[in-house]
Design an enzyme around this catalytic site. Structure first.
Site, PDB file in Angstrom:
ATOM      1  N   ASP A   1      -0.277   5.037   0.850  1.00  0.00           N
ATOM      2  CA  ASP A   1      -0.590   6.056   1.851  1.00  0.00           C
ATOM      3  C   ASP A   1      -0.519   5.500   3.261  1.00  0.00           C
ATOM      4  O   ASP A   1      -1.168   4.512   3.607  1.00  0.00           O
ATOM      5  CB  ASP A   1      -1.987   6.622   1.602  1.00  0.00           C
ATOM      6  CG  ASP A   1      -2.073   7.368   0.274  1.00  0.00           C
ATOM      7  OD1 ASP A   1      -1.020   7.706  -0.289  1.00  0.00           O
ATOM      8  OD2 ASP A   1      -3.207   7.606  -0.194  1.00  0.00           O
TER       9      ASP A   1
ATOM     10  N   ASP B   1       0.872  -1.162   0.000  1.00  0.00           N
ATOM     11  CA  ASP B   1       0.000   0.000   0.000  1.00  0.00           C
ATOM     12  C   ASP B   1       0.919   1.223   0.000  1.00  0.00           C
ATOM     13  O   ASP B   1       2.104   1.130   0.351  1.00  0.00           O
ATOM     14  CB  ASP B   1      -0.878  -0.037   1.257  1.00  0.00           C
ATOM     15  CG  ASP B   1      -1.700   1.219   1.449  1.00  0.00           C
ATOM     16  OD1 ASP B   1      -2.299   1.692   0.475  1.00  0.00           O
ATOM     17  OD2 ASP B   1      -1.734   1.724   2.585  1.00  0.00           O
TER      18      ASP B   1
END
Length: 245
Positions: free
Chosen positions: A16, A14
């Site tokens: 963020d 991922d």
């Protein structure tokens, strides 16, 4: 003609709050404002959502609001403009907000001969730039619809979020011939539990409260970092640059 060997495994990250502190879309919003893509009122809204994102993690209502506003912002703009803006923002803002610990882990996977893919809700063009600048194998992001290279303000498909991340990762795995049990995944958000459950080596990074409970119950590894590590990495980088000069 020789062919490249298949990857031994894949690590999915991922972006963020996993590779980057905060929301990449916020920093793109700052760059868009400075380039007069959006107004001062818009940037105040982006700023509030960034603060909330750092404090409490992903919130679907916030994500939907930011997504809708971002789609409005890019209407009539070209893909080339967004790509150019993303490179500029990576240099001016994102390099100062990367978590050095998770970036180092990504590079360790690459050094070990594994592929590293970013899977993120941010726009595909932005995700591609981040992956390229970090030396990753590739990225899967949210695809903004465009006609002749100009954004329409609509999506192609859906936001790359939740179960869709797991589906994207499975598609990549299927193309390599390896198994999900041999793969890694890294995330901070409980929304990525489907992705984390897909692989044999899930790792949670500065997890939100829900994900921490879930990971603890399953004895998953937990990476916890502090903003001071980012500051230390920036100081070290500046020192190296001074020494070379």
């Amino acid at each position: 003609m020789s062919t490249a060997p298949a990857p031994r495994s894949i690590a999915f990250f991922d972006v963020d709050n996993t590779l980057l502190r905060g929301a990449s879309l916020y920093h793109v919003g700052i760059g868009a404002w400075r380039s007069k893509f959006i107004t001062a009122r818009d940037i105040l809204s982006f700023g509030w959502k960034q603060a909330r994102f750092v404090a409490v993690g992903e919130n679907r209502a916030h994500l939907d609001t930011v997504r809708d506003r971002a789609l409005e912002v890019v209407v009539g703009r070209s893909r080339s403009e967004l790509i150019s803006l993303s490179h500029e923002i990576f240099d001016s803002r994102l390099t100062q907000r990367l978590w050095p610990e998770t970036v180092a882990v990504a590079h360790e996977h690459l050094d070990a001969g594994r592929e590293v893919w970013l899977i993120t809700a941010t726009a595909q063009e932005i995700a591609d730039v981040i992956a390229d600048r970090l030396g990753c194998t590739g990225a899967v992001g949210t695809v903004l619809e465009s006609t002749e290279g100009v954004f329409t303000g609509r999506l192609t498909g859906t936001v790359m979020h939740g179960i869709h991340k797991a589906e994207a990762a499975q598609s990549i795995i299927d193309q390599t011939g390896i198994t999900a049990a041999d793969c890694w995944a890294y995330s901070d958000s409980h929304n990525d539990i489907p992705l984390l459950n897909l692989v044999g080596h899930p790792v949670v990074v500065n997890p939100d409260a829900t994900l921490l409970r879930y990971a603890t119950a399953r004895s998953w590894p937990v990476m916890k970092m502090k903003p001071s590590s980012i500051k230390a990495a920036i100081r070290a980088s500046k020192k190296r640059q001074t020494t070379r000069a």
